[in-house]
Design an enzyme around this catalytic site. Structure first.
Site, mmCIF file in Angstrom:
data_model
loop_
_atom_site.group_PDB
_atom_site.id
_atom_site.type_symbol
_atom_site.label_atom_id
_atom_site.label_comp_id
_atom_site.label_asym_id
_atom_site.label_seq_id
_atom_site.Cartn_x
_atom_site.Cartn_y
_atom_site.Cartn_z
ATOM 1 N N ARG A 110 0.817 -1.232 0.000
ATOM 2 C CA ARG A 110 0.000 0.000 0.000
ATOM 3 C C ARG A 110 0.843 1.270 0.000
ATOM 4 N NH1 ARG A 110 -3.083 -2.940 3.831
ATOM 5 N NH2 ARG A 110 -4.837 -4.013 2.801
ATOM 6 N N LYS A 132 1.804 11.407 -11.298
ATOM 7 C CA LYS A 132 0.876 10.520 -12.006
ATOM 8 C C LYS A 132 1.572 9.209 -12.349
ATOM 9 C CE LYS A 132 -2.211 13.448 -14.718
ATOM 10 N NZ LYS A 132 -2.654 13.626 -16.119
ATOM 11 N N GLU A 174 6.659 17.817 -26.039
ATOM 12 C CA GLU A 174 6.185 18.210 -24.701
ATOM 13 C C GLU A 174 6.835 19.516 -24.249
ATOM 14 O OE1 GLU A 174 3.861 17.223 -22.568
ATOM 15 O OE2 GLU A 174 3.269 15.272 -23.361
ATOM 16 N N LYS A 216 5.427 23.166 -14.890
ATOM 17 C CA LYS A 216 4.568 22.052 -14.518
ATOM 18 C C LYS A 216 4.327 22.030 -13.011
ATOM 19 C CE LYS A 216 3.160 17.471 -15.307
ATOM 20 N NZ LYS A 216 3.293 16.167 -15.911
ATOM 21 N N GLU A 226 -5.815 16.792 -10.125
ATOM 22 C CA GLU A 226 -6.295 17.046 -11.482
ATOM 23 C C GLU A 226 -7.802 17.241 -11.560
ATOM 24 O OE1 GLU A 226 -5.338 14.020 -14.325
ATOM 25 O OE2 GLU A 226 -4.937 15.513 -15.853
ATOM 26 N N ARG A 230 -5.087 21.835 -13.260
ATOM 27 C CA ARG A 230 -4.061 20.955 -13.797
ATOM 28 C C ARG A 230 -4.405 20.442 -15.183
ATOM 29 N NH1 ARG A 230 -1.166 16.093 -10.437
ATOM 30 N NH2 ARG A 230 -0.003 15.160 -12.130
ATOM 31 N N ASN A 234 -3.089 19.290 -20.230
ATOM 32 C CA ASN A 234 -3.554 18.414 -21.304
ATOM 33 C C ASN A 234 -3.719 19.155 -22.626
ATOM 34 O OD1 ASN A 234 -3.727 15.822 -20.029
ATOM 35 N ND2 ASN A 234 -5.285 16.739 -18.736
ATOM 36 N N HIS A 237 -3.611 17.237 -25.735
ATOM 37 C CA HIS A 237 -3.560 15.817 -25.390
ATOM 38 C C HIS A 237 -4.807 15.026 -25.754
ATOM 39 C CE1 HIS A 237 0.248 16.512 -23.559
ATOM 40 N NE2 HIS A 237 0.333 15.282 -23.124
ATOM 41 N N HIS A 241 -4.129 11.675 -27.631
ATOM 42 C CA HIS A 241 -4.565 10.349 -27.199
ATOM 43 C C HIS A 241 -5.394 9.662 -28.281
ATOM 44 C CE1 HIS A 241 -3.957 11.695 -22.757
ATOM 45 N NE2 HIS A 241 -2.866 11.154 -23.261
ATOM 46 N N HIS A 254 4.688 9.356 -28.043
ATOM 47 C CA HIS A 254 3.743 10.253 -27.380
ATOM 48 C C HIS A 254 3.993 11.716 -27.733
ATOM 49 C CE1 HIS A 254 0.989 11.799 -24.421
ATOM 50 N NE2 HIS A 254 1.952 12.431 -23.786
#
Lengths: 356, 356
Positions: A110, A132, A174, A216, A226, A230, A234, A237, A241, A254
């Site tokens: 955990r 993330k 990016e 960032k 997010e 935040r 994206n 993005h 995606h 990417h």
């Protein structure tokens, strides 16, 4: 070397940027009962072990690694290495290694600490900040993951010297995105340094990675989970995606997909929210200087993906957007440098024109 | 019905306890864009669907469900059900369904809300509070998981009527543990009500589940990520996990293993930290009234596990304790009702005597 402190979710860690930053790893691992390393096999071969004597699992980096099988492998490795909650897992590689290592660390017993040592430009400017983590599911990219802040991040710009041109350019996608979000100062610096960046000048790399990390960090600290601001990160993005989904994960790097997404988002912003055509032109010029396609037409040609990147396949890919509500993809658009708006709906006619 | 508010990690939710509590599910799901249910097949057949029209994945409950394969199945189900971050996943079943459903919810799109509807006594008094989720790894039980607070918990004591006697007794093991941690009032109530509990008297069940939820909530709120006081809840559990590991997961019900663990912990507390023999006697008497073995000898006989539950296998199982540092199992012992101490080392001679 510069050190950028990040305080998130009650935790504080530092992102150290500069040539040679990865040599800080042994000092950061000192005092842990156990240390284990998840390493990109290629990086470990090129740059050697980060920490002598640590249990190491070498993996083949890439999107296929970010699977339930990959996760099971890393969790079993953590168990075999005898890690406790007070141990340290180091993720040494590009974004796929960092995403998987971060997720495994957040789940094993955990949650144990992870030290991120991103080795690609893409990972240094993007994946390294914000905590993330993710793997892909058969239904889509990054569909399972967590937020798990690292114990530290080492962005060693000297490691970028061995990237292939394709990997390096992908990272520049990016960089350009983050520069637009950051505002005129960041965008102007990237324009000024693009020539040196392409030559992988160490000082230019450190300056730009540092600037991207700061942009960032500023956005992420304001919204660690997010739920609001935040989402600005994206930018481009949702399109990216859809491109990656339609092309098949891994077929288009990417950052390359993000580059095309930035071009599409710029056109969408011009059409719907009064963004100046100058911003589109600056975006396209930066992409071209970085060696990146700025349109779907160029992307299809470069990658020979005419049959996969059809308008219908791209439209279907948009429907899977993770951030929006059911069936409603959320577009993030820039009205100007540093002026990003979220939740902009795009009508089907405009989408058809953009995806043609 | 009673409602117990729990404020944890910046979130607030309620645990509703009482006969008929599960009928609150549709109201709690109202307003979500999608609702999906992970349901124990047996529970769904006995008690019907919780919420009409919700996508439902029926699974066979039990430890084998808590695997990487089980997790992959639930995540794929979330994707197929088209859940967004604003959707709700309902975990409708015993502890294994709740642990798996909670973990899948914490990971899908990096986190969506879960409504826990625990249907066993064990899950209602233990798994329902604290937000722990987990699956097992080949190397050990609950080795991968997360902390993910539910959006709500419905402890419907009417559902306990259909539990097998074995399942019900197993739950009483955790009831006894929680009562000892809670202190003299909680322990006294459980002693007073044990006769009615065994007859599954609804009022006694609701009173005891409520008391256990309150005890657990009090401990958990003080330490959501289990770095300190929350470890008190592991009273008897280091022994219990060793028993489950040595027996093979699923061979001994968790609450039964906890019961034997309580007996062992009581003897260890007498031997090392001055606990009165009266507490051991009360513990053993409660276990016997609940139909639970209180010693390894009795456990071996009842389950026919003489060949697996050897002292050596149990000692090896202790070494895998998740909470301690590498190689050092952490024992939680009660010096008295409501007086739990942690971090107590036990010497090898005493361990050998206890595990004989």
């Amino acid at each position: 070397m510069v050190s950028i402190p990040i305080a998130l979710e009650g935790q504080r860690h530092e992102v150290i940027v500069g040539a040679g930053a990865s040599s800080e790893a042994p000092a950061l691992a000192a005092g842990r009962d156990r240390v284990a390393i998840l390493a990109d096999r290629r990086v470990a071969a090129l740059h050697g072990p980060l920490i002598d004597g640590a249990s190491t699992l070498e993996v083949d980096a890439g999107e296929p690694l970010k699977s339930m099988d990959g996760l099971a492998q890393v969790l079993d490795f953590c168990a075999a290495a005898g890690l406790s909650r007070g141990s340290l897992l180091v993720a040494y590689g590009g974004g796929t290694v960092g995403d998987l290592g971060g997720l495994a660390a957040s789940l094993f017993k955990r949650g144990l600490d992870v030290l991120q040592v991103p080795t690609t430009l893409l990972a240094q400017v993007d994946a390294s900040v914000g905590g993330k983590t993710a793997i892909n599911l058969p239904a889509g990219k990054n569909l399972a993951g967590s937020f798990h802040q690292p114990a530290g991040v080492l962005c060693d710009t000297a490691l970028l010297a061995t990237l292939s041109d394709a990997e390096f350019s992908s990272g520049l996608g990016e960089v350009i995105k983050t520069s637009i979000i950051g505002g005129e100062a960041a965008l102007g610096q990237t324009e000024e340094l693009m020539g040196s960046l392409i030559e992988r000048d160490p000082r230019a790399l450190t300056a730009v990675v540092e600037a991207c990390v700061r942009v960032k960090a500023q956005v992420v600290v304001s919204d660690p989970e997010e739920r609001g601001p935040r989402r600005a990160l994206n930018l481009g993005h949702t399109f990216a995606h859809a491109i990656e989904s339609a092309a098949g994960y891994g077929a288009v790097p990417h950052g390359v997909a993000v580059g095309v997404g930035l071009g599409l988002a710029a056109r969408a912003a011009e059409a719907t929210c009064g963004a100046p055509s100058e911003l589109t032109e600056r975006t396209v010029l930066l992409l071209e200087r970085a060696g990146l396609p700025s349109s779907l037409g160029a992307l299809r040609g470069v990658y020979g993906l005419e049959e996969r990147l059809t308008p219908a396949a791209l439209r279907a890919g948009l429907a899977h957007d993770k951030k929006g509500a059911v069936g409603a993809p959320e577009f993030v658009l820039a009205r100007g440098a540093g002026d990003v708006i979220m939740g902009q709906p795009l009508d089907e006619d405009l989408l058809a024109e953009l995806l043609a």
